[in-house]
Design a protein around this motif. Structure first.
Motif, PDB file in Angstrom:
ATOM      1  N   ASP A  97       7.766  15.861   8.482  1.00 50.47           N
ATOM      2  CA  ASP A  97       8.519  16.248   9.696  1.00 50.47           C
ATOM      3  C   ASP A  97       7.343  17.259  10.650  1.00 50.47           C
ATOM      4  O   ASP A  97       7.373  17.084  11.799  1.00 50.47           O
ATOM      5  CB  ASP A  97       9.522  17.274   9.423  1.00 50.47           C
ATOM      6  CG  ASP A  97      10.762  16.588   8.999  1.00 50.47           C
ATOM      7  OD1 ASP A  97      10.762  15.445   9.080  1.00 50.47           O
ATOM      8  OD2 ASP A  97      11.820  17.000   8.327  1.00 50.47           O
ATOM      9  N   ARG A  98       6.707  18.186   9.925  1.00 52.13           N
ATOM     10  CA  ARG A  98       5.402  18.917  10.649  1.00 52.13           C
ATOM     11  C   ARG A  98       4.442  17.869  11.130  1.00 52.13           C
ATOM     12  O   ARG A  98       3.994  18.185  12.287  1.00 52.13           O
ATOM     13  CB  ARG A  98       4.937  19.744   9.401  1.00 52.13           C
ATOM     14  CG  ARG A  98       5.441  21.112   9.111  1.00 52.13           C
ATOM     15  CD  ARG A  98       4.828  21.889   8.317  1.00 52.13           C
ATOM     16  NE  ARG A  98       4.226  21.241   7.371  1.00 52.13           N
ATOM     17  CZ  ARG A  98       3.914  21.781   6.053  1.00 52.13           C
ATOM     18  NH1 ARG A  98       4.318  22.982   5.875  1.00 52.13           N
ATOM     19  NH2 ARG A  98       3.472  20.972   4.936  1.00 52.13           N
ATOM     20  N   ARG A 101       6.016  16.464  14.274  1.00 44.40           N
ATOM     21  CA  ARG A 101       5.952  17.270  15.306  1.00 44.40           C
ATOM     22  C   ARG A 101       4.507  17.503  15.973  1.00 44.40           C
ATOM     23  O   ARG A 101       4.374  17.453  17.092  1.00 44.40           O
ATOM     24  CB  ARG A 101       6.701  18.898  14.864  1.00 44.40           C
ATOM     25  CG  ARG A 101       8.114  18.549  14.675  1.00 44.40           C
ATOM     26  CD  ARG A 101       8.744  20.141  14.660  1.00 44.40           C
ATOM     27  NE  ARG A 101       9.272  19.919  13.235  1.00 44.40           N
ATOM     28  CZ  ARG A 101       8.756  20.833  12.230  1.00 44.40           C
ATOM     29  NH1 ARG A 101       7.926  21.703  12.232  1.00 44.40           N
ATOM     30  NH2 ARG A 101       9.385  20.654  11.015  1.00 44.40           N
ATOM     31  N   ARG A 102       3.435  17.565  14.997  1.00 46.74           N
ATOM     32  CA  ARG A 102       2.326  17.615  15.424  1.00 46.74           C
ATOM     33  C   ARG A 102       1.814  16.480  16.310  1.00 46.74           C
ATOM     34  O   ARG A 102       1.095  16.522  17.305  1.00 46.74           O
ATOM     35  CB  ARG A 102       1.331  18.001  14.431  1.00 46.74           C
ATOM     36  CG  ARG A 102      -0.250  18.166  14.830  1.00 46.74           C
ATOM     37  CD  ARG A 102      -1.171  18.188  13.864  1.00 46.74           C
ATOM     38  NE  ARG A 102      -0.883  19.360  12.943  1.00 46.74           N
ATOM     39  CZ  ARG A 102      -1.153  19.569  11.715  1.00 46.74           C
ATOM     40  NH1 ARG A 102      -2.276  18.673  11.076  1.00 46.74           N
ATOM     41  NH2 ARG A 102      -1.025  20.815  11.166  1.00 46.74           N
ATOM     42  N   ASP A 104       3.908  14.293  17.928  1.00 47.65           N
ATOM     43  CA  ASP A 104       4.528  14.596  19.327  1.00 47.65           C
ATOM     44  C   ASP A 104       4.010  15.518  20.127  1.00 47.65           C
ATOM     45  O   ASP A 104       3.782  15.179  21.270  1.00 47.65           O
ATOM     46  CB  ASP A 104       6.009  15.087  19.181  1.00 47.65           C
ATOM     47  CG  ASP A 104       6.905  13.786  18.392  1.00 47.65           C
ATOM     48  OD1 ASP A 104       6.370  12.812  18.146  1.00 47.65           O
ATOM     49  OD2 ASP A 104       7.971  14.123  17.689  1.00 47.65           O
TER      50      ASP A 104
END
Length: 190
Positions: A97-98, A101-102, A104
């Motif tokens: 997930d991290r 997000r990075r 994105d």
């Protein structure tokens, strides 16, 4: 399945068959009256020698207690393994997930850089292409146009750096996932 308290009650019942001055009685007393894990209980009971000399009913009960204790240990280890596996899975999901997000954020940043540089791209498209054959034909205007093109190419290298960073992050993610999978397999087959 039996619990450790059931095991202790069963041990207390057979404890009366032994001489209080002998080692067997003392070991059983220690197991019954001390707070021990199931593995520690098994290790203490393994100190008892000469089980084959016990009366058949006491011997059967003692062996049954030891076998039940082993089952409890196996169940506890499976539960611990499952807990560790779920924890590893949760950590892996958090990491993914991290990273997403990075990714994105980097994509949005790249899009904003591209939209900011749209005006310079239009200038580049409108500027005439100059082909150089020898150094004598160059004049000062051609040198200025080429310097502008080189400056705009440096922005492209930033984009390429971002792509290479993304590839490195992807490679690291794949390596991390591989390590976690190997650890899970080791735990499964251990």
């Amino acid at each position: 399945m039996n619990s450790t308290s059931d095991i202790k009650r069963r041990l207390a019942k057979i404890q009366g068959n032994f001489n209080p001055e002998k080692n067997t009685y003392k070991v059983i007393d220690h197991v019954v009256n001390t707070k021990l894990s199931s593995f520690e209980m098994l290790m203490e009971l393994s100190k008892i020698r000469g089980v084959s000399k016990y009366p058949n009913d006491v011997k059967r009960e003692y062996i049954s207690i030891v076998n039940d204790l082993k089952e409890i240990i196996v169940a506890e280890r499976k539960a611990e393994h499952k807990r560790k596996q779920e924890e590893s899975t949760r950590q892996l999901k958090d990491l993914i997930d991290r990273l997403e997000r990075r990714k994105d954020l980097q994509t949005e940043k790249l899009k904003s850089v591209v939209t900011e540089d749209d005006s310079s791209v239009e200038v580049l498209e409108e500027s005439p292409k100059i082909e150089l054959y020898n150094k004598e034909d160059l004049d000062s205007d051609a040198i200025q146009i080429n310097s502008k093109v080189v400056e705009d190419d440096s922005d492209d290298s930033d984009i390429e750096d971002t792509d290479s960073k993304s590839k490195i992050n992807l490679f690291l993610l794949i390596g991390l996932i591989t390590i976690i999978v190997i650890n899970v397999l080791i735990l499964l087959f251990y």
